[in-house]
Write a protein that holds these residues in place. Structure first.
Motif, short mmCIF file in Angstrom:
data_model
loop_
_atom_site.label_atom_id
_atom_site.label_comp_id
_atom_site.label_asym_id
_atom_site.label_seq_id
_atom_site.Cartn_x
_atom_site.Cartn_y
_atom_site.Cartn_z
N VAL A 76 -12.46 0.71 7.38
CA VAL A 76 -13.40 1.84 7.27
C VAL A 76 -13.52 2.55 8.61
O VAL A 76 -13.42 3.78 8.68
CB VAL A 76 -14.78 1.38 6.76
N ILE A 77 -13.67 1.79 9.67
CA ILE A 77 -13.85 2.39 10.99
C ILE A 77 -12.54 2.97 11.53
O ILE A 77 -12.47 4.14 11.90
CB ILE A 77 -14.43 1.36 11.97
N THR A 78 -11.49 2.15 11.54
CA THR A 78 -10.24 2.62 12.14
C THR A 78 -9.64 3.79 11.38
O THR A 78 -9.19 4.77 11.98
CB THR A 78 -9.20 1.49 12.25
N HIS A 98 -5.45 13.09 -4.10
CA HIS A 98 -6.63 13.48 -3.32
C HIS A 98 -6.42 14.86 -2.69
O HIS A 98 -7.30 15.73 -2.74
CB HIS A 98 -6.89 12.41 -2.25
N GLU A 99 -5.25 15.08 -2.10
CA GLU A 99 -4.92 16.38 -1.49
C GLU A 99 -4.97 17.50 -2.53
O GLU A 99 -5.50 18.57 -2.27
CB GLU A 99 -3.53 16.35 -0.86
N GLU A 159 0.80 -1.23 0.00
CA GLU A 159 0.00 0.00 0.00
C GLU A 159 0.83 1.27 0.00
O GLU A 159 0.34 2.32 -0.41
CB GLU A 159 -0.87 0.06 1.26
N VAL A 160 2.04 1.19 0.50
CA VAL A 160 2.84 2.41 0.65
C VAL A 160 2.90 3.20 -0.66
O VAL A 160 2.60 4.39 -0.68
CB VAL A 160 4.25 2.10 1.18
N ILE A 161 3.22 2.54 -1.75
CA ILE A 161 3.35 3.24 -3.03
C ILE A 161 1.98 3.68 -3.54
O ILE A 161 1.78 4.86 -3.88
CB ILE A 161 4.05 2.36 -4.08
N VAL A 169 -11.70 5.89 -1.48
CA VAL A 169 -10.55 5.59 -2.33
C VAL A 169 -9.60 4.60 -1.63
O VAL A 169 -9.18 3.59 -2.20
CB VAL A 169 -9.78 6.89 -2.70
N GLY A 170 -9.28 4.88 -0.38
CA GLY A 170 -8.35 4.05 0.37
C GLY A 170 -8.85 2.63 0.60
O GLY A 170 -8.08 1.67 0.50
N THR A 171 -10.11 2.50 0.91
CA THR A 171 -10.68 1.17 1.16
C THR A 171 -10.68 0.32 -0.11
O THR A 171 -10.33 -0.86 -0.07
CB THR A 171 -12.11 1.29 1.73
N LEU A 172 -11.05 0.92 -1.22
CA LEU A 172 -11.01 0.18 -2.48
C LEU A 172 -9.60 -0.30 -2.80
O LEU A 172 -9.39 -1.45 -3.21
CB LEU A 172 -11.57 1.03 -3.62
#
Length: 150
Positions: free
Chosen positions: A115-117, A56-57, A45-47, A88-91
């Motif tokens: 999603v929660i954390t 996104h920013e 996930e890092v990359i 976006v992140g969850t997908l």
């Protein structure tokens, strides 16, 4: 005047990625039962997340410029921004976890737990950065401010 916000967005991307990666590693480890799987998913996930978060920013920053001052309450804005990023992140997490584990159910479980954390962690991250002036041009002299926690 040169736009100094790129430094801010890069710094935010790095700090968020550290928080997000640790969260993903722990969740993936707990759900898969395998620490190595947790590390593989977290590190993959890092990359992808750094690139996605930076984009996104930039989109949110560009959108901010067209919104009249006072239209956005910072807490409301940060809440909406947290939701859009979480989608976006969850997908991204679900797809990576599915690819790495070979199991779509494991990818789904890890994504849903995140999603929660991550919503809570992201909101707290945004509130912290809201109090830091790093990378924001000082309106009085047009220069980028140093880190200043109010």
């Amino acid at each position: 005047m040169k736009d100094k916000s790129h430094k801010r967005h890069i710094a935010k991307a790095i700090t968020w990625r550290v928080v997000g990666t640790v969260d993903t590693i722990l969740l993936a480890w707990l759900i898969s039962g395998n620490a190595f799987t947790g590390f593989k998913i977290g590190l993959a996930e890092v990359i992808t997340k750094m690139i996605l978060y930076y984009l996104h920013e930039r989109l949110w920053f560009k959108g901010e410029l067209s919104i009249p001052s006072g239209k956005w309450n910072s807490r409301k804005r940060h809440g909406i921004k947290a939701i859009s990023w979480r989608i976006v992140g969850t997908l991204d997490t679900m797809i990576l976890a599915w690819i790495i584990t070979g199991n779509p159910t494991t990818g789904l479980k890890i994504g849903l737990a995140e999603v929660i954390t991550k919503m809570v962690l992201y909101y707290l991250h945004e509130r912290m950065w809201y109090r830091i002036d790093y990378g924001i041009a000082d309106k009085r002299n047009g220069r980028s401010s140093n880190i200043s926690i109010l």
